[in-house]
Enzyme design. Structure first.
Site, PDB file in Angstrom:
ATOM      1  CG  ASN A   1      -3.679  -4.281   3.194  1.00 34.73           C
ATOM      2  OD1 ASN A   1      -3.182  -4.237   2.054  1.00 34.73           O
ATOM      3  ND2 ASN A   1      -3.216  -4.142   4.232  1.00 34.73           N
TER       4      ASN A   1
ATOM      5  NE  ARG B   1      -1.997  -1.273   3.629  1.00 35.75           N
ATOM      6  CZ  ARG B   1      -2.194  -0.868   4.528  1.00 35.75           C
ATOM      7  NH1 ARG B   1      -3.280  -0.281   5.158  1.00 35.75           N
ATOM      8  NH2 ARG B   1      -1.431  -1.131   5.607  1.00 35.75           N
TER       9      ARG B   1
END
Length: 97
Positions: free
Chosen positions: A41, A23
């Protein structure tokens, strides 16, 4: 407002993509390229993202997603077109419950 060269895509990334900085790497790369959208996520171990920007830059970002950051092991990337959306910058979103 968008022009004809601006596209929006929804991305799902499979593999070892959580716990490896995926990320944060996505945010860094997207901001460097001037892409708008978000990344997060998912509870099933995938990473989900939405990208908006000029088509060549989005294509470059999608290519990056196939590799990801150094410790990622990407097995599959799914890309679907989206209708235009309004985003300010690029951020990390919370994992949905």
């Amino acid at each position: 407002m968008t022009n004809s060269d601006t596209i929006f895509v929804h991305i799902l990334i499979n593999g070892k993509v959580q716990g490896v900085g995926y990320r944060y790497g996505t945010v860094q790369e997207a901001r460097k390229l001037g892409i708008r959208g978000w990344v997060r996520n998912l509870a099933d171990g995938r990473v989900e993202a939405v990208f908006g920007g000029d088509k060549p830059v989005i294509e470059q970002m999608v290519q990056w997603c196939h590799q990801g950051p150094r410790h990622a092991q990407v097995t599959d990337v799914t890309v679907e077109p989206l209708e235009p959306q309004l985003f300010q910058g690029f951020d990390i979103r919370e994992t949905p419950s």
